[in-house]
Write a protein that holds these residues in place. Structure first.
Motif: not given
Length: 173
Positions: A32-46
């Protein structure tokens, strides 16, 4: 060599184009947003970071981060848990669906950068590699910088190679 203004301008144009190309590819995943995509990858990594850690990485206000997490939770992409380290703290982790979405985002990002890299020869790529590594080391001053720089990275790829961002962050501590 041409003057510094010219190369700085080309670098800026290239960075803008790479960012736009990545955004276009990532948008096809359906976040739904660039921040949502970035959050998912960030949480995936950490996994198991707090909302406050994520807030700082994404440069959001606390309320903005909470809204983002609430939205991702309502889509069943993340879940909140009590921290195993501190029972008073809440951490965030991806659900199975969230892991799949994060992997799709990373694939989209890889496709975007691969389409750009295919335009230059393998020899040119080998010349570019140490330049990119040095540039990334130069802009990384601490762990906070590293987390922001790598917020949309496939960290599993770089860790095997010896990530210049992580190396620089560690050397500054």
């Amino acid at each position: 060599m041409k003057d510094d203004t010219y190369i700085n301008n080309l670098l800026g144009a290239f960075a803008t184009t790479v960012t736009a190309t990545i955004d276009e590819h990532v948008n096809t995943v359906g976040c739904r947003s660039a921040n949502a995509a970035t959050a998912l990858v960030t949480i995936y990594n950490h996994p198991d970071d707090s909302i406050d850690v994520l807030r700082k990485i994404l440069n959001l206000t606390h309320s903005g981060a909470v809204r983002l997490i609430n939205g991702l939770e309502s889509e069943a992409l993340i879940e909140r848990r009590r921290s195993e380290m501190d029972g008073r703290s809440v951490v965030i982790r991806l659900t199975d669906e969230g892991v799949q979405r994060a992997k799709q985002i990373l694939t989209a990002r890889a496709n975007a950068t691969q389409s750009i890299m295919q335009s230059i020869t393998v020899e040119q790529q080998q010349l570019l590699l140490p330049i990119l590594e040095q540039a990334l080391r130069t802009v990384t001053h601490d762990v906070s910088d590293a987390r922001k720089i790598c917020r949309l990275c496939n960290e599993g790829v770089c860790r095997v190679q010896g990530c210049p961002v992580e190396q620089s962050a560690v050397s500054h501590t």
